[in-house]
Scaffold this motif. Sequence first.
Motif, short mmCIF file in Angstrom:
data_model
loop_
_atom_site.label_atom_id
_atom_site.label_comp_id
_atom_site.label_asym_id
_atom_site.label_seq_id
_atom_site.Cartn_x
_atom_site.Cartn_y
_atom_site.Cartn_z
N GLY A 120 0.77 -1.23 0.00
CA GLY A 120 0.00 0.00 0.00
C GLY A 120 0.80 1.28 0.00
O GLY A 120 0.26 2.37 0.23
N GLN A 121 2.10 1.20 -0.28
CA GLN A 121 2.88 2.43 -0.39
C GLN A 121 2.50 3.19 -1.66
O GLN A 121 2.02 2.62 -2.64
N THR A 122 2.73 4.49 -1.64
CA THR A 122 2.54 5.31 -2.83
C THR A 122 3.80 5.25 -3.66
O THR A 122 4.89 5.62 -3.20
N MET A 123 3.68 4.78 -4.90
CA MET A 123 4.83 4.61 -5.78
C MET A 123 4.79 5.67 -6.88
O MET A 123 3.82 5.76 -7.63
N THR A 124 5.83 6.49 -6.95
CA THR A 124 5.88 7.60 -7.89
C THR A 124 7.08 7.43 -8.81
O THR A 124 8.18 7.12 -8.34
N VAL A 125 6.85 7.67 -10.10
CA VAL A 125 7.93 7.59 -11.08
C VAL A 125 8.33 9.01 -11.47
O VAL A 125 7.50 9.79 -11.96
N GLY A 126 9.60 9.36 -11.24
CA GLY A 126 10.09 10.68 -11.59
C GLY A 126 10.50 10.73 -13.05
O GLY A 126 10.61 9.72 -13.74
N PRO A 127 10.77 11.96 -13.55
CA PRO A 127 11.13 12.11 -14.97
C PRO A 127 12.46 11.48 -15.33
O PRO A 127 12.74 11.24 -16.48
N ASN A 128 13.31 11.19 -14.35
CA ASN A 128 14.60 10.58 -14.62
C ASN A 128 14.60 9.08 -14.37
O ASN A 128 15.65 8.46 -14.26
N GLY A 129 13.39 8.49 -14.29
CA GLY A 129 13.28 7.05 -14.11
C GLY A 129 13.41 6.57 -12.69
O GLY A 129 13.38 5.36 -12.44
N ILE A 130 13.57 7.48 -11.73
CA ILE A 130 13.69 7.08 -10.33
C ILE A 130 12.30 6.82 -9.75
O ILE A 130 11.40 7.65 -9.86
N ILE A 131 12.14 5.67 -9.14
CA ILE A 131 10.89 5.27 -8.52
C ILE A 131 11.00 5.53 -7.02
O ILE A 131 11.95 5.08 -6.37
N THR A 132 10.03 6.25 -6.46
CA THR A 132 10.05 6.62 -5.05
C THR A 132 8.87 6.01 -4.33
O THR A 132 7.73 6.11 -4.80
N ALA A 133 9.15 5.36 -3.18
CA ALA A 133 8.10 4.81 -2.32
C ALA A 133 7.89 5.74 -1.15
O ALA A 133 8.85 6.17 -0.50
N SER A 134 6.62 6.08 -0.86
CA SER A 134 6.32 7.00 0.23
C SER A 134 4.97 6.63 0.83
O SER A 134 4.32 5.67 0.43
N GLY A 135 4.53 7.42 1.80
CA GLY A 135 3.24 7.17 2.43
C GLY A 135 3.34 6.11 3.49
O GLY A 135 4.16 6.22 4.42
N LEU A 136 2.51 5.08 3.40
CA LEU A 136 2.54 3.99 4.36
C LEU A 136 3.93 3.37 4.43
O LEU A 136 4.68 3.38 3.45
N ASN A 137 4.22 2.81 5.60
CA ASN A 137 5.53 2.19 5.80
C ASN A 137 5.35 0.79 6.37
O ASN A 137 5.64 0.52 7.53
N PRO A 138 4.87 -0.16 5.52
CA PRO A 138 4.57 -1.49 6.02
C PRO A 138 5.84 -2.26 6.41
O PRO A 138 6.95 -1.93 5.97
N ALA A 139 5.65 -3.28 7.21
CA ALA A 139 6.78 -4.08 7.67
C ALA A 139 7.44 -4.82 6.51
O ALA A 139 8.66 -5.00 6.48
N SER A 140 6.65 -5.29 5.54
CA SER A 140 7.18 -5.98 4.37
C SER A 140 6.42 -5.52 3.14
O SER A 140 5.33 -4.95 3.25
N ASP A 141 6.96 -5.79 1.97
CA ASP A 141 6.32 -5.30 0.75
C ASP A 141 6.97 -5.99 -0.44
O ASP A 141 8.10 -6.49 -0.37
N THR A 142 6.23 -6.01 -1.55
CA THR A 142 6.76 -6.46 -2.83
C THR A 142 6.42 -5.41 -3.87
O THR A 142 5.27 -5.02 -4.02
N TYR A 143 7.44 -4.93 -4.57
CA TYR A 143 7.23 -3.96 -5.64
C TYR A 143 7.12 -4.72 -6.96
O TYR A 143 7.97 -5.57 -7.27
N THR A 144 6.12 -4.39 -7.74
CA THR A 144 5.95 -4.96 -9.07
C THR A 144 6.04 -3.83 -10.09
O THR A 144 5.23 -2.91 -10.07
N ILE A 145 7.01 -3.91 -10.96
CA ILE A 145 7.31 -2.84 -11.90
C ILE A 145 7.24 -3.40 -13.31
O ILE A 145 7.92 -4.38 -13.64
N THR A 146 6.42 -2.79 -14.15
CA THR A 146 6.26 -3.22 -15.54
C THR A 146 6.87 -2.19 -16.47
O THR A 146 6.63 -0.99 -16.34
N ALA A 147 7.67 -2.66 -17.41
CA ALA A 147 8.29 -1.80 -18.41
C ALA A 147 8.15 -2.46 -19.77
O ALA A 147 8.06 -3.69 -19.87
N ALA A 148 8.10 -1.67 -20.83
CA ALA A 148 7.78 -2.20 -22.15
C ALA A 148 8.86 -1.92 -23.17
O ALA A 148 9.55 -0.89 -23.12
N ASN A 149 9.03 -2.88 -24.05
CA ASN A 149 9.66 -2.73 -25.35
C ASN A 149 11.05 -2.13 -25.36
O ASN A 149 11.33 -1.23 -26.13
#
Length: 587
Positions: free
Chosen positions: A304-333
């Motif tokens: 449930g973290q807030t995942m933000t993609v910046g213009p330089n490709g940096i992904i930032t996690a913020s907001g909730l701070n759960p004990a564990s998490d899995t990030y799923t990132i999809t990119a194309a072509n």
Amino acid sequence: MRMSTPVIVCALAAALLATTPALAVVQNARSVVLTNNRADWFYIEELTAISGGIDRASFGAGATQTNSFPPAFGSSAVGAIDDTLSGGCCGTGTHSNTPAGGQTITINFAQQFTFSDLTFHNRQDGCCPERMDDIQFDFYDGKNGTGNLIVSQQVTGGGTPAGTVAGFTFATLDGVGTPNVDVLLQNATATFHQGNFGNKDQTIDGNTTSGGIGFFNNRRSNTVISWETQEDVNGEGLLTFSIPQQQFGNHNIQKFRIAATDADRSFFSDGNPPNGAESPAGDTTAAPGNFTVLQPLSVMSSGGQTMTVGPNGIITASGLNPASDTYTITAANPLGNITGFRLEVLPGPDGNVARSGNGNAVIHEFEVNFTPMALATDRHSVHLNLQNASTSFAQPAPFTIDSAIDGVEHGNNGWGVFGQQNQNQTAVFQTDVPVDADQLVFELNHTSGFNAHKIQNLRLSYTLDPNPMVGGGNQWVEITPDLFSTSLAGSSIALGPNNILEASGAAGVPDTYQILANIGNIEGITGFRLETFVGANGTIGFSGSNGNIVLTEFNVFARSPIPEPASLTLLGLAGAALLRRRRRAAA
């Protein structure tokens, strides 16, 4: 400005070596007294402090000059520090009113400074070179020649030809002078810069007063800038870095670190982003393999973290701070046959890579699934086997980089970085076979069992090059500014852990930072890197500004080669060769 006249360097007195064997500079000087030992006129056109080619501004705003004589022949009472060289005599210099010896000039610096060398300029009209033939320089730690005498130096030499420069340096060995050499740079590259103020080439165009690059939309994240050297740098002993920030009055760097590399130039500084654009992010890693930053289509957090993609490709996690998490990132072509992936882990506003109690992150598993181009229409996903993982840093077992691709989804293991959790970290994973993918899905599993050990900022890249890796000797080596770091505007610059410098104090005025580092016997430097870090105010810029910085110029000056390595011991330089460690194995 950079003086273009030639420099004549005189030998350093043996007494100086005896009194300061561990340093090649004059430390913490507040004033210098110049005494004319000849029964003749005393004239100085200009006195400049050189800390890697930097001119009279090294004395700092508010430097003062007093003389034991009234100025004559239309000269100025402060002509020796007015930052002006004339074509003749004598309006821009300081000239005595009698030919008697014993005249003195006293210069107070704006604060205590540490000088690597000092240069004095003679008349520029072809007259009277002998008037600078025998001058005594006495450095004190107090104003007006008071306090402790730091060092005395007498300069003689039978007269200096008019129109040239005479000087002495505090880094001479065996009677051989070692003047500074301007290191020419190219291919400026940044992980981000402003689109409307982003001409990277202006950081190496020689203009130290205006222009450069800004980072406004990325001011709350760490930023990296790198440059290639046009030729390998093989000078020995000292490197001086000058970092002017002169475009605006309150856009100064807060925390920063400098590093050098001997990597092949094809491994870093690709020139991105283009001038006038904010992306794609440039490659500043110096790791074998030319990597291209992936632009995610979607990013999800199972916790449930807030995942933000910046213009330089940096992904930032913020907001909730759960004990564990899995990030799923999809990119194309991405184009071509992929041979490896790079994961960059970047500290957040608190200075650490994770929002855990100790700032550490542990990636339990790093997995990649892909849709082959041949199966793109039915979206059939295939698990990708990764191998030969390498990293910039890892904890001892069971937190090595190999633990992140071992396929074990349970247990207290994974890639951990405790001990360097406040630094940028990089991991590279090779594919077992080249992959022609239509779509990539990355899963970063943070289920090691350690509370909140999740990455705050990350970026993913891919490469088509064979055998990509971190290490192999092509690494950035941090430079320890062990001699001095100073601000011309009067800010305090303190050296903290991990070779990170932090400026504080004189925010709100243009500034230039100067850093002198003793790096011993350097071999084949191909590039330099400047990292800027988010400070306590949550931005990379000083408090009181909008958090942005504008880097006007990045200058590097090296010493000419010194012939006898045995002489290094005399000045305490032995054992300081950072770049002798040309091969550093991956953790």
